[in-house]
Design a protein around this motif. Sequence first.
Motif: not given
Length: 232
Positions: A100-107
Amino acid sequence: MFIGHFAVAFASRRVAPRTSLAWLLAATQFADILWPIFLLLGWEHVRIDPTATRFSPLDLYDFPWSHSLAALTVWATVFAGIYWGVTRYRRGAIVLWFCVLSHWVLDWIAHRPDMPLYPGSLRFGLGLWNSVPGTMIVELIMLAAGVWLYTRATRPRDRIGRYGFATYILFLLASYIGDRFSEPPPSVQALIWAAVIFIPLFVVWAAWFDAHRNPVIADGEMTRRLDHVASV
Ligand SMILES: [Zn+2]
């Protein structure tokens, strides 16, 4: 970012062998599952601006409840907590939390500086979307790596596991490339409905073929390997 989120889910399948790909996909895209709902509720806002970045025509000026790092930390905990409550599979819950947190990093890598740390904070973004070839190269390499890891982590048990999966990848690539060469969405409403329909479709389809593939490594075996790595 779009298919980069799929790549992370595919790649994570090996680390949590008992977690369905559908859960992993829902986790890496949880921010984008909440986003159209929050737009409909009027809690968040978006403008269509073809000059926003070269790759994406979206002016994402207000989406702190679905896309800030602080909100995603809360959502990750809720998401992983629900999964743990349903399955009691701790490794899966931890992997989903990171997904779920990986979304922030990729965005953050893809977007121009529009990603908040918390509602009302300064906003950040490296702006990969300012380059069309750069975006496509990074995302396609990520997807290739994720899919490769997934095919090493699972084996098809039957035709659905083999061809349902292959068709999925083709459909994903076709929609990615098709989207690239189509006009910006005619309205925010059209954008919302596309998001509401497409992301769940991709999750449900993945649940279907993934249930027809077996994990290559048994969970206990993976645990031993990780323990070994940790003890070295
Ligand atoms: Zn997003």
